[in-house]
Motif scaffolding. Structure first.
Motif, PDB file in Angstrom:
ATOM      1  N   UNK A  26      -3.885  -6.268  -2.821  1.00 38.61           N
ATOM      2  CA  UNK A  26      -2.312  -7.049  -3.217  1.00 38.61           C
ATOM      3  C   UNK A  26      -1.804  -6.218  -4.232  1.00 38.61           C
ATOM      4  N   UNK A  27      -2.266  -5.341  -4.920  1.00 35.70           N
ATOM      5  CA  UNK A  27      -1.841  -4.642  -5.979  1.00 35.70           C
ATOM      6  C   UNK A  27      -0.529  -4.030  -5.837  1.00 35.70           C
ATOM      7  N   UNK A  28      -0.560  -3.377  -4.737  1.00 32.76           N
ATOM      8  CA  UNK A  28       0.505  -2.487  -4.486  1.00 32.76           C
ATOM      9  C   UNK A  28       1.928  -3.223  -4.080  1.00 32.76           C
ATOM     10  N   UNK A  29       1.811  -4.366  -3.588  1.00 32.01           N
ATOM     11  CA  UNK A  29       2.818  -5.030  -3.195  1.00 32.01           C
ATOM     12  C   UNK A  29       4.189  -5.135  -4.195  1.00 32.01           C
ATOM     13  N   UNK A  89      -1.602   5.004   0.793  1.00 26.53           N
ATOM     14  CA  UNK A  89      -1.413   4.303   2.077  1.00 26.53           C
ATOM     15  C   UNK A  89      -0.899   3.010   1.921  1.00 26.53           C
ATOM     16  N   UNK A  90      -1.277   2.204   0.895  1.00 23.99           N
ATOM     17  CA  UNK A  90      -0.611   0.750   0.880  1.00 23.99           C
ATOM     18  C   UNK A  90       0.785   0.993   0.352  1.00 23.99           C
ATOM     19  N   UNK A  91       1.140   1.865  -0.324  1.00 24.22           N
ATOM     20  CA  UNK A  91       2.580   2.239  -0.855  1.00 24.22           C
ATOM     21  C   UNK A  91       3.320   2.409   0.350  1.00 24.22           C
ATOM     22  N   UNK A  92       2.907   3.200   1.334  1.00 17.64           N
ATOM     23  CA  UNK A  92       3.552   3.492   2.652  1.00 17.64           C
ATOM     24  C   UNK A  92       3.828   2.166   3.540  1.00 17.64           C
ATOM     25  N   UNK A 145       8.467   9.202   2.678  1.00 17.03           N
ATOM     26  CA  UNK A 145       7.869   9.046   1.306  1.00 17.03           C
ATOM     27  C   UNK A 145       7.094  10.489   1.083  1.00 17.03           C
ATOM     28  N   UNK A 146       7.481  11.261  -0.118  1.00 16.06           N
ATOM     29  CA  UNK A 146       6.844  12.498  -0.345  1.00 16.06           C
ATOM     30  C   UNK A 146       6.174  12.393  -1.795  1.00 16.06           C
ATOM     31  N   UNK A 147       4.745  12.295  -1.809  1.00 16.98           N
ATOM     32  CA  UNK A 147       4.094  12.007  -3.181  1.00 16.98           C
ATOM     33  C   UNK A 147       3.645  13.627  -3.517  1.00 16.98           C
ATOM     34  N   UNK A 148       4.082  13.654  -4.917  1.00 22.16           N
ATOM     35  CA  UNK A 148       3.882  14.878  -5.825  1.00 22.16           C
ATOM     36  C   UNK A 148       2.680  14.299  -6.530  1.00 22.16           C
TER      37      UNK A 148
END
Lengths: 113, 216
Positions: free
Chosen positions: A1-4, A42-45, A62-65
């Motif tokens: 649940x951290x990313x929510x 993944x959870x962010x997406x 969503x593009x992650x650097x």
């Protein structure tokens, strides 16, 4: 649940800047994510898809650097990549350091239509 | 069209954390953010700490749990003001929740607020609350290899409490190996070996803490 809660903040940042610039649609979100951040892609997406529904950011790519974990020695000034959280300076064996990158999670830019 | 944003996603939390800091500074209150895995002995540690400082510091406790209020009830039984925050599934406390909890406390009458974070060694390390001191507890039953698995927490903490030392002979816990690993990650960390059950080592910690609060 951290990313929510993290993605709630991220979506709020994106929508604030989208609105400020009169965006009809957010096509892409460029994010900077440090390699030792506890935030996972993944959870962010997953949460972003849920939270952006029915907003101008729905469907945005969503593009992650990823940034390396880099520290700077306060004694000799050298910068080096930290491995296994051992902050000891490889040059002078100093232990007073500051973190340059690797911890951040930032919205770098958004691409809007 | 590309719009530069350059906004940190934790910024919103950090702004509120700074507000908490200012609010506490205004009343001269010292705040401790206490983090550990479930079962490390956070609540027993708080009770032992409160007992050790009761003659010198006026304290209150903010309890963060996913559900329930058993911890705040245990604290309140000792005659100490306790505010319970239920995070409803979220695995860490955020500055905003602490801000609401502080509204329930008479800060002008306090010297110290102890915040018990949600039992978790991962994300509480990422969320500043406006604390003066980050304290983490590791119990010997968890093993001395935990810093290698949860390095962020161990590198972020100002104080490491090694709890349940009365059990050490029943475990393979290697205190020297732990210290060596932690010193590399966090050279400035203060370490205390204690047993909340027997009381061993608690006084050294509470004396150090009292001095820290008074000199803040």
């Amino acid at each position: 649940m951290h990313e929510l809660s993290v993605v709630e903040s991220m979506t709020a940042v994106v929508l604030k800047h989208a609105e400020r610039n009169g965006a009809k649609k957010v096509a892409k979100i460029n994010l900077v994510l440090g390699t030792v951040s506890s935030v996972m892609e993944e959870p962010v997406r997953f949460y972003f898809e849920m939270l952006s529904k029915d907003t101008v950011a729905e469907g945005a790519e969503l593009c992650f650097r990823r940034t390396p974990f880099v520290a700077r020695c306060k004694s000799c000034g050298s910068e080096y990549e930290v491995e296994d959280f051992d902050f000891t300076c490889p040059e002078c064996k100093g232990t007073e350091v500051e973190i340059v990158s690797g911890r951040e999670f930032q919205v770098e830019s958004i691409e809007i239509n | 069209m590309e719009i530069k944003v350059l906004e940190g996603i934790f910024d919103a939390n950090e702004i509120i954390a700074r507000e908490n800091r200012e609010l506490l500074d205004g009343s001269g209150v010292f705040m401790v953010n206490l983090m550990a895995s479930p079962g490390a002995g956070k609540t027993s540690f708080i009770l032992a700490t409160l007992d050790g400082v009761k003659d010198s510091l006026s304290c209150a406790v903010i309890e963060g749990d996913i559900a329930g209020k058993v911890d705040s009830e245990r604290i309140a039984e000792q005659g100490v003001a306790a505010v319970q925050i239920n995070t409803g599934g979220s695995c860490h406390l955020e500055a905003k929740q602490v801000n609401h909890a502080l509204e329930h406390l008479d800060l002008d009458r306090l010297d110290m607020v102890l915040v018990e974070n949600v039992g978790n060694l991962v994300c509480p390390a990422e969320f500043k609350l406006g604390e003066d001191l980050k304290v983490m507890i590791l119990s010997v039953a968890e093993g001395h290899d935990k810093p290698l698995k949860y390095p962020l927490m161990f590198s972020e903490s100002d104080v490491l409490i090694v709890n349940k030392t009365d059990l050490i002979e029943h475990t393979d816990f290697d205190m020297e190996a732990l210290k060596e690993t932690v010193r590399k990650m966090n050279p400035g960390v203060e370490m205390f070996e204690i047993s909340c059950r027997t009381g061993e080592g608690v006084e050294r910690w509470t004396d150090w803490l009292t001095e820290k609060v008074r000199s803040a």
